[in-house]
Write a protein that holds these residues in place. Structure first.
Motif, PDB file in Angstrom:
ATOM      1  N   PRO A  30     -56.970 100.300 -14.100  1.00 38.07           N
ATOM      2  CA  PRO A  30     -56.401 100.385 -12.750  1.00 38.07           C
ATOM      3  C   PRO A  30     -55.984  99.034 -12.179  1.00 38.07           C
ATOM      4  CG  PRO A  30     -58.780 100.739 -12.701  1.00 38.07           C
ATOM      5  CD  PRO A  30     -58.380 100.740 -14.144  1.00 38.07           C
ATOM      6  N   ALA A  31     -56.416  97.947 -12.800  1.00 37.79           N
ATOM      7  CA  ALA A  31     -56.050  96.619 -12.300  1.00 37.79           C
ATOM      8  C   ALA A  31     -54.672  96.176 -12.788  1.00 37.79           C
ATOM      9  CB  ALA A  31     -57.091  95.593 -12.726  1.00 37.79           C
ATOM     10  N   LEU A  32     -54.085  96.903 -13.739  1.00 37.15           N
ATOM     11  CA  LEU A  32     -52.784  96.491 -14.271  1.00 37.15           C
ATOM     12  C   LEU A  32     -51.709  96.561 -13.189  1.00 37.15           C
ATOM     13  CD1 LEU A  32     -52.607  98.289 -17.751  1.00 37.15           C
ATOM     14  CD2 LEU A  32     -53.210  95.909 -17.274  1.00 37.15           C
ATOM     15  N   ARG A  33     -50.851  95.531 -13.189  1.00 34.98           N
ATOM     16  CA  ARG A  33     -49.689  95.512 -12.308  1.00 34.98           C
ATOM     17  C   ARG A  33     -48.466  95.155 -13.135  1.00 34.98           C
ATOM     18  NH1 ARG A  33     -50.363  95.338  -6.870  1.00 34.98           N
ATOM     19  NH2 ARG A  33     -48.557  93.978  -6.565  1.00 34.98           N
ATOM     20  N   SER A  34     -47.301  95.612 -12.688  1.00 36.27           N
ATOM     21  CA  SER A  34     -46.070  95.393 -13.424  1.00 36.27           C
ATOM     22  C   SER A  34     -45.192  94.367 -12.722  1.00 36.27           C
ATOM     23  CB  SER A  34     -45.296  96.708 -13.551  1.00 36.27           C
ATOM     24  OG  SER A  34     -44.035  96.506 -14.159  1.00 36.27           O
ATOM     25  N   TRP A  35     -44.365  93.670 -13.519  1.00 39.50           N
ATOM     26  CA  TRP A  35     -43.357  92.802 -12.911  1.00 39.50           C
ATOM     27  C   TRP A  35     -42.215  93.618 -12.283  1.00 39.50           C
ATOM     28  CZ3 TRP A  35     -38.893  93.762 -15.479  1.00 39.50           C
ATOM     29  CH2 TRP A  35     -38.940  94.075 -16.832  1.00 39.50           C
ATOM     30  N   VAL A  36     -42.190  94.936 -12.535  1.00 36.96           N
ATOM     31  CA  VAL A  36     -41.285  95.822 -11.788  1.00 36.96           C
ATOM     32  C   VAL A  36     -42.019  96.165 -10.488  1.00 36.96           C
ATOM     33  CG1 VAL A  36     -40.024  98.015 -11.783  1.00 36.96           C
ATOM     34  CG2 VAL A  36     -40.314  96.736 -13.931  1.00 36.96           C
ATOM     35  N   ALA A  37     -41.650  95.526  -9.401  1.00 39.20           N
ATOM     36  CA  ALA A  37     -42.452  95.558  -8.173  1.00 39.20           C
ATOM     37  C   ALA A  37     -42.662  96.964  -7.632  1.00 39.20           C
ATOM     38  CB  ALA A  37     -41.794  94.679  -7.107  1.00 39.20           C
ATOM     39  N   SER A  38     -41.663  97.833  -7.737  1.00 33.18           N
ATOM     40  CA  SER A  38     -41.794  99.181  -7.171  1.00 33.18           C
ATOM     41  C   SER A  38     -42.902  99.978  -7.849  1.00 33.18           C
ATOM     42  CB  SER A  38     -40.468  99.932  -7.279  1.00 33.18           C
ATOM     43  OG  SER A  38     -40.035 100.009  -8.631  1.00 33.18           O
ATOM     44  N   ALA A  39     -43.238  99.636  -9.087  1.00 36.55           N
ATOM     45  CA  ALA A  39     -44.299 100.354  -9.806  1.00 36.55           C
ATOM     46  C   ALA A  39     -45.673 100.081  -9.216  1.00 36.55           C
ATOM     47  CB  ALA A  39     -44.291  99.978 -11.284  1.00 36.55           C
ATOM     48  N   ASN A  40     -45.789  99.037  -8.392  1.00 33.61           N
ATOM     49  CA  ASN A  40     -47.079  98.670  -7.808  1.00 33.61           C
ATOM     50  C   ASN A  40     -47.297  99.273  -6.425  1.00 33.61           C
ATOM     51  OD1 ASN A  40     -47.436  96.962 -10.093  1.00 33.61           O
ATOM     52  ND2 ASN A  40     -46.239  95.369  -9.064  1.00 33.61           N
ATOM     53  N   GLN A  41     -46.335 100.043  -5.933  1.00 33.52           N
ATOM     54  CA  GLN A  41     -46.477 100.658  -4.617  1.00 33.52           C
ATOM     55  C   GLN A  41     -47.544 101.748  -4.664  1.00 33.52           C
ATOM     56  OE1 GLN A  41     -42.582 102.126  -3.703  1.00 33.52           O
ATOM     57  NE2 GLN A  41     -41.677 100.085  -3.515  1.00 33.52           N
ATOM     58  N   PRO A  42     -48.493 101.758  -3.725  1.00 32.73           N
ATOM     59  CA  PRO A  42     -49.531 102.794  -3.720  1.00 32.73           C
ATOM     60  C   PRO A  42     -48.909 104.196  -3.622  1.00 32.73           C
ATOM     61  CG  PRO A  42     -50.091 101.018  -2.200  1.00 32.73           C
ATOM     62  CD  PRO A  42     -48.679 100.764  -2.644  1.00 32.73           C
ATOM     63  N   GLY A  89     -35.675 107.394 -22.298  1.00 32.56           N
ATOM     64  CA  GLY A  89     -35.993 106.429 -21.265  1.00 32.56           C
ATOM     65  C   GLY A  89     -37.435 106.571 -20.833  1.00 32.56           C
ATOM     66  N   VAL A  90     -37.994 105.516 -20.274  1.00 33.65           N
ATOM     67  CA  VAL A  90     -39.371 105.509 -19.782  1.00 33.65           C
ATOM     68  C   VAL A  90     -39.353 105.050 -18.329  1.00 33.65           C
ATOM     69  CG1 VAL A  90     -41.629 104.385 -19.974  1.00 33.65           C
ATOM     70  CG2 VAL A  90     -40.457 105.185 -22.028  1.00 33.65           C
ATOM     71  N   ALA A  91     -39.995 105.824 -17.458  1.00 35.18           N
ATOM     72  CA  ALA A  91     -40.006 105.498 -16.033  1.00 35.18           C
ATOM     73  C   ALA A  91     -41.049 104.425 -15.735  1.00 35.18           C
ATOM     74  CB  ALA A  91     -40.314 106.744 -15.207  1.00 35.18           C
ATOM     75  N   ILE A  92     -40.637 103.440 -14.944  1.00 36.89           N
ATOM     76  CA  ILE A  92     -41.545 102.423 -14.433  1.00 36.89           C
ATOM     77  C   ILE A  92     -41.107 102.122 -13.004  1.00 36.89           C
ATOM     78  CG2 ILE A  92     -40.145 100.634 -15.584  1.00 36.89           C
ATOM     79  CD1 ILE A  92     -43.959 100.431 -14.830  1.00 36.89           C
ATOM     80  N   GLY A  93     -41.890 102.598 -12.041  1.00 35.20           N
ATOM     81  CA  GLY A  93     -41.499 102.454 -10.647  1.00 35.20           C
ATOM     82  C   GLY A  93     -40.184 103.147 -10.381  1.00 35.20           C
ATOM     83  N   ASP A  94     -39.260 102.449  -9.722  1.00 37.16           N
ATOM     84  CA  ASP A  94     -37.947 102.993  -9.410  1.00 37.16           C
ATOM     85  C   ASP A  94     -36.917 102.690 -10.488  1.00 37.16           C
ATOM     86  OD1 ASP A  94     -38.904 104.012  -7.032  1.00 37.16           O
ATOM     87  OD2 ASP A  94     -38.362 102.223  -5.877  1.00 37.16           O
ATOM     88  N   ALA A  95     -37.378 102.252 -11.635  1.00 33.67           N
ATOM     89  CA  ALA A  95     -36.491 101.882 -12.740  1.00 33.67           C
ATOM     90  C   ALA A  95     -36.801 102.715 -13.977  1.00 33.67           C
ATOM     91  CB  ALA A  95     -36.626 100.391 -13.047  1.00 33.67           C
ATOM     92  N   ILE A  96     -35.901 102.616 -14.939  1.00 30.37           N
ATOM     93  CA  ILE A  96     -36.051 103.295 -16.223  1.00 30.37           C
ATOM     94  C   ILE A  96     -35.797 102.272 -17.324  1.00 30.37           C
ATOM     95  CG2 ILE A  96     -35.133 105.059 -17.784  1.00 30.37           C
ATOM     96  CD1 ILE A  96     -34.224 106.614 -15.295  1.00 30.37           C
TER      97      ILE A  96
END
Length: 440
Positions: free
Chosen positions: A10-22, A48-55
């Motif tokens: 659960p501590a992982l965060r992505s450089w795709v910022a939208s993926a870190n939104q609660p 494709g693989v979804a990550i936040g608001d990106a693919i």
């Protein structure tokens, strides 16, 4: 069964910022798969693989050759227009690709410069079916739905005696399965009213939904070689939301003695994103059934199944009419339920489907059946929510509904939450009813 590993941290965060939104459906702990392309371009579909608001465009990433070993092999398969080849590789490849993608998308990853040019905005994507679906089998895995429906038609004997022994299912039609958002025409068929001597051919007036999950098969089995229940989940690639649209008036006349036909085969809608079984590992819960019911036969039983054979997936149904849309009103929630209430598990469906030697193939789709829960507000079909059409639902526009009218839209959503885990979601499964085709 999938184990907790570093991709679930659960501590992982992505450089795709939208993926870190609660509360986002697609954090780095999810990484679901779809068949995608940029909307309006006519370019080929690819994985494709979804990550936040990106693919992550898997075809573009494959051309960059960022991975090696099993992950590279899985990436090559995922770069194809549909995911059958990836589904056929099996859990070792799936897990290797998931781990490689997770590491590449984490904050501080050395592969950020390689992956970032391979992203497309999710808002600009259109979706194809995740796989070429060779066969589609729909099960009946909620005892609450089976009992509720039985009570409407057989008040003195609502649950048939075989239900607690055998996972009931029927073979459906794969050609009319569409990806969300799906728009389809109201079906026509034979309808016979109780007070008439003969049926008529007419558009369905009791058009319904069924909130289900769809299960995409992985490697599958050779003809004549059953899959043991302890190995069954190695043949499950992942899960989507599924709406099994149902014409209840057509169904009532045609289903005896062979079961559903025209009442079910006109449209089935699935959500585009396939959430892998590995991503669901933090949300596994014990498989439970009433003590006064018979235990499963040995071929449907396994100690690990009892410990964590069920999955805690919260599910929601929302309804929107044309008037609501015109008034700017969003789809209105009418019921919530949970997959953990299912009487038969993923593994039991796979084991039973193959126990006679039936061969499953990569990309085959299994429906769970309508996932009603034990309470009345957890009914997953309108025929249950409205007590057979006798108790209409009132929507925010003031309209009353029992069954679907032309222009109505239904949106299904699903998500998982648990202490110590990051919430993950399935996106949405949206379908809209158009008027029946003209004709006799």
């Amino acid at each position: 069964m999938s184990l907790i590993n570093e991709t679930h941290d659960p501590a992982l965060r992505s450089w795709v910022a939208s993926a870190n939104q609660p509360g986002h459906d697609f954090p780095i702990q999810n990484l679901p798969f779809a068949s995608v392309r940029r909307r309006g371009t006519g370019e080929p579909f690819r994985g494709g693989v979804a990550i936040g608001d990106a693919i992550v465009d898997l075809a573009a990433l494959h051309r960059a050759h960022p991975f090696d070993g099993l992950a590279a092999e899985a990436l090559a398969a995922g770069a194809e227009p549909q995911l059958n080849a990836l589904m056929g590789l099996g859990p070792a490849h799936w897990s290797a690709l998931r781990l490689a993608l997770s590491r590449a998308l984490r904050e501080g990853s050395a592969l950020c410069a390689v992956v970032e040019p391979c992203l497309m905005p999710r808002a600009e994507a259109e979706y194809g079916l995740p796989a070429r679906i060779g066969d589609y089998t729909d099960f009946y895995s909620s005892i609450h739905h089976a009992t509720n429906i039985g009570r409407l038609f057989r008040p003195d004997n609502p649950l048939l005696p075989n239900y607690t022994w055998v996972p009931i299912g029927y073979h459906g039609r794969s050609s009319s399965i569409g990806v969300s958002p799906q728009v389809f025409r109201r079906p026509r068929g034979q309808i016979k009213a109780p007070d008439t001597a003969a049926p008529v051919l007419a558009p369905s007036r009791r058009l319904d939904i069924e909130l289900e999950l769809g299960v995409f098969v992985g490697p599958g089995n050779a003809l004549g070689e059953p899959i043991p229940v302890a190995e069954a989940e190695a043949h499950v690639f992942g899960i989507v939301l599924l709406n099994d649209w149902s014409a209840r008036d057509i169904q009532a006349w045609e289903y005896q003695p062979l079961g559903p036909f025209l009442a079910k085969n006109f449209a089935t809608t699935i959500s585009p994103w396939v959430v892998t079984l590995e991503a669901l590992a933090p949300f596994r819960v014990p498989f439970e059934r009433s003590a006064d019911h018979p235990p499963p036969l040995p071929y449907l039983d396994d100690p690990r199944l009892r410990e964590q054979g069920a999955v805690d997936i919260q599910l929601d149904i929302a309804w929107q009419t044309v008037r609501m849309a015109e008034q700017g009103l969003p789809p209105h929630p009418v019921a919530q339920t949970n997959y953990r209430h299912a009487y038969w598990t993923l593994a039991q469906m796979v084991a039973h489907h193959t126990v006679n030697g039936c061969n499953l193939q990569p990309g085959d789709l299994l429906g769970t059946g309508t996932l009603s829960g034990p309470r009345s507000d957890q009914a997953a079909a309108f025929i249950e929510l409205t007590q057979g059409g006798k108790q209409p639902l009132t929507l925010p526009s003031g309209e009353a509904r029992t069954f679907l009218e032309d222009g109505d839209t239904v949106v299904l959503r699903g998500w998982c939450e648990a202490p110590g885990a990051v919430r993950i979601g399935f996106g949405e499964c949206r379908g809209t009813v158009l008027p029946a085709p003209s004709g006799q």
